[in-house]
Design an enzyme around this catalytic site. Structure first.
Site, PDB file in Angstrom:
ATOM      1  N   VAL A  63       0.831  -1.200   0.000  1.00 51.09           N
ATOM      2  CA  VAL A  63       0.000   0.000   0.000  1.00 51.09           C
ATOM      3  C   VAL A  63       0.870   1.256   0.000  1.00 51.09           C
ATOM      4  CG1 VAL A  63      -1.742   1.270   1.313  1.00 51.09           C
ATOM      5  CG2 VAL A  63      -1.733  -1.212   1.348  1.00 51.09           C
ATOM      6  N   CYS A  64       0.436   2.260  -0.737  1.00 55.94           N
ATOM      7  CA  CYS A  64       1.023   3.602  -0.648  1.00 55.94           C
ATOM      8  C   CYS A  64      -0.142   4.592  -0.666  1.00 55.94           C
ATOM      9  CB  CYS A  64       2.036   3.859  -1.765  1.00 55.94           C
ATOM     10  SG  CYS A  64       1.317   3.979  -3.400  1.00 55.94           S
ATOM     11  N   ARG A  65       0.101   5.816  -1.065  1.00 57.77           N
ATOM     12  CA  ARG A  65      -0.970   6.813  -1.085  1.00 57.77           C
ATOM     13  C   ARG A  65      -1.941   6.564  -2.230  1.00 57.77           C
ATOM     14  NH1 ARG A  65      -1.354  11.285  -3.962  1.00 57.77           N
ATOM     15  NH2 ARG A  65       0.854  11.257  -4.440  1.00 57.77           N
ATOM     16  N   MET A  91      -4.102   4.309  -0.231  1.00 56.28           N
ATOM     17  CA  MET A  91      -4.873   4.807   0.912  1.00 56.28           C
ATOM     18  C   MET A  91      -5.913   5.840   0.484  1.00 56.28           C
ATOM     19  SD  MET A  91      -4.109   3.087   3.555  1.00 56.28           S
ATOM     20  CE  MET A  91      -4.771   4.040   4.932  1.00 56.28           C
TER      21      MET A  91
END
Length: 99
Positions: A63-65, A91
């Site tokens: 996961v990242c932004r 996210m």
């Protein structure tokens, strides 16, 4: 290549306590604003040097932004033989609980 997973599917798997881990590759300031409960924080810049800390028997949802950095991390980790899925939308698209 590596598979992708929708945030809703990732949330469902986490609720079912499947043998998966969330790997958050955002920077510390981003993680401080909220992360998926129980997620392991491993900034993208450290992924290659710390990949040996990851369990090859587990599956990781990365996961990242927004899904771009996690895609790069998935590429690198796949080359290291790890089982990974990129969470599309990152996210920004996560609607589940955060800590």
């Amino acid at each position: 290549m590596f598979p992708e997973i929708l945030p809703e599917e990732a949330e469902r798997l986490l609720q079912e306590h499947k043998n998966i881990c969330v790997l958050d590759v955002r920077e510390a300031g981003e993680v401080a604003a909220g992360k998926i409960p129980g997620a392991m924080h491993l900034p993208l810049g450290q992924v290659l040097t710390r990949a040996k800390e990851l369990d090859p028997d587990k599956e990781y949802i990365v996961v990242c932004r927004s899904g771009n950095r996690s895609s790069l991390a998935c590429e690198w980790l796949t080359e290291k033989g790890l089982k990974v899925k990129n969470m599309t939308g990152g996210m920004n698209s996560w609607t589940g609980a955060a800590e």
